[in-house]
Design a protein around this motif. Structure first.
Motif, PDB file in Angstrom:
ATOM      1  N   GLY A 198       0.801  -1.219   0.000  1.00 15.87           N
ATOM      2  CA  GLY A 198       0.000   0.000   0.000  1.00 15.87           C
ATOM      3  C   GLY A 198       0.835   1.272   0.000  1.00 15.87           C
ATOM      4  O   GLY A 198       0.499   2.244  -0.692  1.00 15.87           O
ATOM      5  N   ALA A 199       1.926   1.306   0.779  1.00 19.15           N
ATOM      6  CA  ALA A 199       2.768   2.500   0.815  1.00 19.15           C
ATOM      7  C   ALA A 199       3.474   2.697  -0.527  1.00 19.15           C
ATOM      8  O   ALA A 199       3.613   3.826  -1.011  1.00 19.15           O
ATOM      9  CB  ALA A 199       3.787   2.388   1.946  1.00 19.15           C
ATOM     10  N   ILE A 200       3.923   1.604  -1.124  1.00 15.84           N
ATOM     11  CA  ILE A 200       4.544   1.689  -2.455  1.00 15.84           C
ATOM     12  C   ILE A 200       3.556   2.292  -3.446  1.00 15.84           C
ATOM     13  O   ILE A 200       3.880   3.222  -4.192  1.00 15.84           O
ATOM     14  CB  ILE A 200       4.980   0.286  -2.948  1.00 15.84           C
TER      15      ILE A 200
ATOM     16  N   ALA B  90      18.023   8.783   5.325  1.00 17.45           N
ATOM     17  CA  ALA B  90      18.922   7.634   5.414  1.00 17.45           C
ATOM     18  C   ALA B  90      18.744   6.955   6.771  1.00 17.45           C
ATOM     19  O   ALA B  90      18.167   7.521   7.701  1.00 17.45           O
ATOM     20  CB  ALA B  90      20.362   8.084   5.237  1.00 17.45           C
ATOM     21  N   LYS B  91      19.235   5.717   6.872  1.00 22.32           N
ATOM     22  CA  LYS B  91      19.204   5.028   8.159  1.00 22.32           C
ATOM     23  C   LYS B  91      20.139   5.714   9.142  1.00 22.32           C
ATOM     24  O   LYS B  91      21.125   6.337   8.757  1.00 22.32           O
ATOM     25  CB  LYS B  91      19.645   3.566   7.985  1.00 22.32           C
TER      26      LYS B  91
ATOM     27  N   ASP C  89       7.238  -3.282  10.688  1.00 18.09           N
ATOM     28  CA  ASP C  89       7.880  -4.229   9.772  1.00 18.09           C
ATOM     29  C   ASP C  89       7.255  -4.193   8.379  1.00 18.09           C
ATOM     30  O   ASP C  89       7.952  -4.311   7.371  1.00 18.09           O
ATOM     31  CB  ASP C  89       7.798  -5.656  10.332  1.00 18.09           C
ATOM     32  N   ASP C  90       5.904  -4.056   8.336  1.00 15.31           N
ATOM     33  CA  ASP C  90       5.263  -4.106   7.024  1.00 15.31           C
ATOM     34  C   ASP C  90       5.421  -2.800   6.245  1.00 15.31           C
ATOM     35  O   ASP C  90       5.025  -2.716   5.089  1.00 15.31           O
ATOM     36  CB  ASP C  90       3.781  -4.496   7.126  1.00 15.31           C
ATOM     37  N   LEU C  91       6.028  -1.780   6.873  1.00 14.09           N
ATOM     38  CA  LEU C  91       6.461  -0.593   6.131  1.00 14.09           C
ATOM     39  C   LEU C  91       7.921  -0.744   5.718  1.00 14.09           C
ATOM     40  O   LEU C  91       8.304  -0.423   4.586  1.00 14.09           O
ATOM     41  CB  LEU C  91       6.272   0.664   6.969  1.00 14.09           C
ATOM     42  N   ARG C  92       8.730  -1.260   6.636  1.00 13.00           N
ATOM     43  CA  ARG C  92      10.154  -1.440   6.349  1.00 13.00           C
ATOM     44  C   ARG C  92      10.367  -2.306   5.100  1.00 13.00           C
ATOM     45  O   ARG C  92      11.238  -2.021   4.274  1.00 13.00           O
ATOM     46  CB  ARG C  92      10.830  -2.099   7.557  1.00 13.00           C
TER      47      ARG C  92
ATOM     48  N   GLN D 200       8.667  -2.466   2.531  1.00  8.33           N
ATOM     49  CA  GLN D 200       8.256  -1.805   1.279  1.00  8.33           C
ATOM     50  C   GLN D 200       9.294  -0.817   0.758  1.00  8.33           C
ATOM     51  O   GLN D 200       9.204  -0.364  -0.387  1.00  8.33           O
ATOM     52  CB  GLN D 200       6.921  -1.073   1.487  1.00  8.33           C
ATOM     53  N   ILE D 201      10.296  -0.504   1.587  1.00 11.63           N
ATOM     54  CA  ILE D 201      11.249   0.536   1.205  1.00 11.63           C
ATOM     55  C   ILE D 201      12.103   0.107   0.007  1.00 11.63           C
ATOM     56  O   ILE D 201      12.228   0.843  -0.983  1.00 11.63           O
ATOM     57  CB  ILE D 201      12.131   0.924   2.402  1.00 11.63           C
ATOM     58  N   GLU D 202      12.701  -1.084   0.079  1.00  9.03           N
ATOM     59  CA  GLU D 202      13.586  -1.506  -1.014  1.00  9.03           C
ATOM     60  C   GLU D 202      12.842  -1.619  -2.353  1.00  9.03           C
ATOM     61  O   GLU D 202      13.308  -1.079  -3.364  1.00  9.03           O
ATOM     62  CB  GLU D 202      14.269  -2.827  -0.670  1.00  9.03           C
ATOM     63  N   PRO D 203      11.677  -2.319  -2.398  1.00  9.58           N
ATOM     64  CA  PRO D 203      10.969  -2.363  -3.680  1.00  9.58           C
ATOM     65  C   PRO D 203      10.529  -0.988  -4.175  1.00  9.58           C
ATOM     66  O   PRO D 203      10.537  -0.727  -5.380  1.00  9.58           O
ATOM     67  CB  PRO D 203       9.769  -3.270  -3.414  1.00  9.58           C
ATOM     68  N   LEU D 204      10.184  -0.077  -3.251  1.00  7.58           N
ATOM     69  CA  LEU D 204       9.811   1.275  -3.672  1.00  7.58           C
ATOM     70  C   LEU D 204      11.002   1.980  -4.307  1.00  7.58           C
ATOM     71  O   LEU D 204      10.877   2.601  -5.382  1.00  7.58           O
ATOM     72  CB  LEU D 204       9.297   2.075  -2.477  1.00  7.58           C
ATOM     73  N   HIS D 205      12.160   1.896  -3.662  1.00 11.11           N
ATOM     74  CA  HIS D 205      13.373   2.516  -4.229  1.00 11.11           C
ATOM     75  C   HIS D 205      13.678   1.931  -5.608  1.00 11.11           C
ATOM     76  O   HIS D 205      14.053   2.663  -6.537  1.00 11.11           O
ATOM     77  CB  HIS D 205      14.557   2.308  -3.293  1.00 11.11           C
ATOM     78  N   ASN D 206      13.515   0.628  -5.741  1.00 12.53           N
ATOM     79  CA  ASN D 206      13.788  -0.012  -7.040  1.00 12.53           C
ATOM     80  C   ASN D 206      12.841   0.488  -8.123  1.00 12.53           C
ATOM     81  O   ASN D 206      13.249   0.708  -9.267  1.00 12.53           O
ATOM     82  CB  ASN D 206      13.676  -1.534  -6.904  1.00 12.53           C
TER      83      ASN D 206
END
Length: 924
Positions: free
Chosen positions: A37-39, A64-65, A86-89, A91-97
């Motif tokens: 959903g966030a993506i 950044a972290k 966790d269910d937001l964390r 989503q970060i990598e696929p969103l960046h991709n």
């Protein structure tokens, strides 16, 4: 709205939008249960910006972290923020991709926040003569606004230039840092000046200017006249160091070391193949279709700004190779191919989606030969001007009927029930139906996607089909298939067969690999296709005059209810308008607000009105009015208009691949929703009548889901009650209330019944208290007593929840799976809903499987022994309805009951009850 110069340099506050998108609907997950959903929210916002501004330079900035320089300055900065869910964390990598694949620069710099990077880049851009548009939802960014920098919030569609900041905040942009410092920020844990809120901060700043100016004129503070102004000078002196720290924390840094120059931050060509892969993984089907078709705003912007060629994923399907069969030679050649093939895909093209009205326009076929898929379209009835000469139906049917009617020649299709019905009207009995890709997808994962061909092609083949609207147009001017030029119609039709065969090749190994799914597919879903096709075409006889009279009486009652409502409200209003109803109920009458809509307005949903109706008369009237209005519009008005002119009957459509649990649904008309518990609903059933010399026989399972619960839970008390033929609700009441079964009162039985059925649907003590209108504590006592007396049920529920969390799905007795993507959701409400579904689905799904098996077995018996006496005309929930010749009723009823009781083997008896009458209501 502020004017934004053309082609601004766009800076996107990715972190701000990420959190806002996470907390806003839709809360999406893919079929693997991964949150998306966030993506979706962030990418949707980016696409909107690109579509609106077509920028040449744009960058998305994320935090950044790790800690930043502000943590060194103040250890408690943002200390109160909870850890990222966790269910937001995840989503970060696929969103960046995805952002990178969109061709958008992405920056994240350690030690500073996204705001600081954005401020620095905006400062650099201004020096180089670029106007910057910052896309954010963060009010802190208002401090950056000047003649060169504008803010836009795409989620609220608001734009802030210097005048906009003054209008929104009441101060100039260069005082925003002072404003933030005075008020502090609880979320970021910026301390601010104790006791100072928005009004006090504005009074100080509007009266004396900046914080520096306030201290220079501190003797004038007391004269400003705001509440607390007399003591403010003392407070300012006491907390000066804290206020100075707050100012520094609130100030966006404008000198971050950024490696990229503004000119390097260009929007580049999107990587369509990578985007297709990433959208496919997230199951964003519409966006995937746009990428595959080259119509996404990202691709179009790249083409516009970069002069690039249209970007498309490499085609894997060659539509130019499709054949159009116009001669007998072509037809005979393809008949030979079909006879040789182990399996061929088949599809029809028609004039209507209504199987009882659709005229056959053409047929398409696909086979695999020498490792290649060949596909063709056989036109039969295109009748536009200049349409080419086509083979006659007589010639085609003579050649194809033996193949289509042969059990030996295996066919695969997409929703072949429809094609079977269409061919039946043309005099051809379609046999050899071995596979159906719609049902393969549905059995593999009922909630994994939609099961239409276009969605499946995107999901499993990453291919975008030609849409019907592309060749036929839209709306009132949309052509029927017979009016479409063959040059467009043939590739569209042949592609349907081609994709069907490819989908089968992609899906079937998934089914074959799971023996339980193979059983559900082969023993339940596929045999049911022909049964449902026949039941649909049988139709049901209705008495239109009965419905017309009922409709008129409903109209009178609705007028009476409206007048009663007007009298209570003191004025006329539209009872069907939620907005007007909100005003009457909550503003004028002052009723308590029980629940709010997502936008914060008082809800007028059914559950709210039901609760209010216990204490107030108007909600009760509204509920009755809504129910009768729906009956009138859906059934009493509409059913007479749905009588087929050729058969004189109403023909519903049954859907196998809609509900998550395996239950059939029906549309046009929806037979599942005709009420049975009130007199108005039963009057509608009275219009479903038997033809001359026949009776209506209705047979349904008695308490089937409770029997399934007894079987699944293996609770001894429930098993014994059903085995001895006791009234299960009385038996439950006797146990829960510790009384002899013959001493159970009607009230105790009602309570026990509510508990029995409530547990099936995962009802809580709160839900039970509302249903029985008793205190929550008393409801909890009932449930505790129930589990004490029937411990096997509690063990089943706990076991099922645990298994669902472990596997991600639950199963029916026959192996049908219900996937539960929310079973591990961080959001408690969504997780609890998934747990309730986990408990209910094996029972509801097993009941669905049993009624389907019963339909197949009863249909086989009718075909073999009773086709002259019995016709199956409806399936509604756990009930089968038949037309039976008068003289055969006594023999038929026990036979149907026996077949239904024998449809499955449980550890408790399956009981089918049946009755007879001249109409459906009498037989139920």
């Amino acid at each position: 709205m502020a004017q934004i110069p053309q082609n601004p340099f766009i800076l996107v506050d990715g972190s701000s939008y990420l959190f806002r998108a996470y907390h806003s609907p839709p809360h999406l997950t893919n079929s693997k249960g991964e949150a998306t959903g966030a993506i979706y929210g962030v990418v949707n916002m980016l696409k909107s910006l690109i579509r609106q501004f077509e920028p040449t330079h744009m960058v998305v900035v994320f935090d950044a972290k790790g800690p930043t320089f502000r943590n060194d300055m103040y250890a408690d900065y943002k200390a109160h923020r909870p850890p990222m869910p966790d269910d937001l964390r995840t989503q970060i990598e696929p969103l960046h991709n995805i952002i990178k694949a969109m061709g958008l620069p992405l920056i994240s710099i350690e030690g500073v926040e996204a705001d600081d990077v954005i401020g620095t880049l905006a400062c650099h851009a201004a020096k180089q003569g670029h106007h910057t548009l910052i896309s954010t939802g963060d009010k802190d960014m208002a401090q950056l606004v000047n003649e060169h920098v504008t803010l836009i919030n795409t989620m609220t569609d608001t734009v802030l230039d210097p005048a906009g900041v003054k209008e929104k905040f009441g101060i100039e942009a260069d005082l925003i840092i002072d404003y933030l410092a005075l008020m502090g920020d609880k979320i970021d844990n910026i301390p601010g000046l104790p006791g100072v809120g928005e009004k006090t901060a504005l009074a100080l700043l509007q009266g004396l200017g900046s914080i520096e100016s306030i201290y220079e004129n501190i003797d004038k503070v007391a004269d400003l006249g705001f509440r607390g102004s007399k003591k403010m000078p003392e407070k300012l002196q006491e907390h000066k160091a804290q206020l100075t720290l707050s100012y520094e924390l609130a100030t966006i840094k404008l000198d971050v070391e950024v490696d990229e120059d503004i000119e390097q931050l260009k929007v580049t060509e999107p990587d369509a193949d990578r985007l297709a892969e990433l959208y496919g993984a997230c199951e964003f089907r519409r966006w995937l279709a746009e990428v595959l078709d080259g119509t996404s705003p990202i691709q179009q912007a790249a083409q516009h700004n970069l002069g690039a060629e249209p970007v498309k994923s490499a085609p894997t399907i060659d539509r130019s190779a499709y054949q159009t069969l116009l001669t007998e030679t072509d037809l005979n050649s393809w008949c030979a191919l079909l006879k040789e093939a182990e399996l061929f895909a088949f599809d029809t093209e028609t004039t209507s989606l209504d199987y009882m009205k659709a005229e056959l326009v053409g047929m398409s076929f696909a086979v695999e030969k020498d490792g290649k898929i060949l596909a063709a379209y056989l036109p039969l009835a295109h009748d536009y001007i200049d349409a080419p000469e086509q083979l006659s139906k007589a010639v085609v049917f003579k050649a194809l009927a033996p193949i289509l009617e042969s059990e030996e020649h295996a066919k695969v299709g997409q929703n072949l029930k429809y094609d079977k019905s269409v061919l039946a009207r043309a005099g051809i009995v379609l046999r050899g139906i071995k596979y159906d890709t719609m049902l393969e997808s549905y059995v593999f994962n009922s909630v994994g996607s939609r099961h239409d061909m276009d969605s499946l092609a995107l999901k499993y083949l990453s291919h975008k089909n030609i849409s019907f609207e592309e060749i036929a147009g839209k709306g009132k001017k949309q052509l029927t298939f017979n009016q479409i030029d063959l040059a467009q119609a043939a590739p569209y039709a042949a592609e349907d067969a081609d994709i069907t065969l490819r989908l089968h090749q992609a899906l079937w190994p998934k089914i074959e690999a799971e023996p339980s799914l193979l059983t559900v597919f082969n023993d339940i879903e596929m045999p049911l296709v022909s049964v449902l096709s026949q039941v649909e075409r049988n139709g049901v006889l209705i008495e239109s005059q009965t419905l017309n009279v009922h409709s008129q009486q409903l109209a009178v009652r609705l007028m009476e209810l409206e007048q009663e409502a007007y009298d209570i409200a003191g004025k006329e209003f539209n009872l069907a308008s939620p907005k007007q109803l909100q005003e009457i109920l909550f503003e004028q009458l002052g009723l308590p607000v029980i629940k709010k809509t997502p936008k914060g307005a008082p809800s007028t949903a059914e559950e709210v009105l039901v609760e209010l109706a216990h204490d107030y008369p108007l909600p009760k009237i509204i509920i009755e009015h809504r129910g009768l209005s729906k009956l009138k519009s859906t059934y009493t008005d509409k059913l007479p208009l749905m009588v087929n002119e050729h058969t004189g009957r109403v023909h519903t459509s049954y859907h196998q691949a809609v509900t998550a649990t395996g239950r059939l649904s029906s549309t046009d008309p929806n037979l599942q929703n005709i009420p049975i518990r009130n007199a108005e609903g039963r009057r509608i059933r009275q219009a479903f009548i038997a033809p001359k010399d026949h009776k209506i026989v209705a047979a349904d399972y008695s308490q089937i889901e409770l029997r399934i619960m007894a079987h699944l839970s293996q609770d001894k008390g429930l098993l014994n009650a059903f085995a001895s033929g006791q009234d299960i609700h009385k038996a439950t009441a006797a146990e829960v209330f510790d009384v002899a079964i013959d001493k159970v009162t009607s009230e105790q039985r009602r309570s026990a019944k509510a508990v029995n059925f409530g547990l099936i649907y995962g009802m809580s003590a709160f839900g039970l208290s509302r249903q029985l209108n008793i205190p929550r504590g008393e409801a909890q006592k009932y449930m505790d007593l129930y589990f004490e007396r029937f411990p096997g049920v509690l063990e089943y529920m706990e076991r099922t929840r645990e298994s669902a969390r472990d596997k991600g799905y639950v199963e029916t007795i026959f192996g049908r799976r219900l996937h539960l993507p929310e079973i591990k959701a961080q959001n408690g409400a969504r997780r609890k809903a998934a747990e309730r579904a986990a408990i209910n689905a094996p029972m509801q799904g097993t009941a669905a499987d049993i009624i389907k098996l019963a339909m197949i077995k009863v249909a086989n018996w009718i075909d073999a022994e009773a086709s002259d006496d019995v016709t199956m005309i409806m399936q509604v929930h756990d009930e089968l309805v038949f037309e039976v010749k008068n003289e055969a009723v006594d023999q038929v009823i026990p036979k149907i009951q026996a077949i239904m009781a024998d449809a499955a083997s449980l550890d408790v008896p399956l009981l089918a009850e049946a009755d007879v009458g001249d109409c459906w209501d009498e037989a139920h």
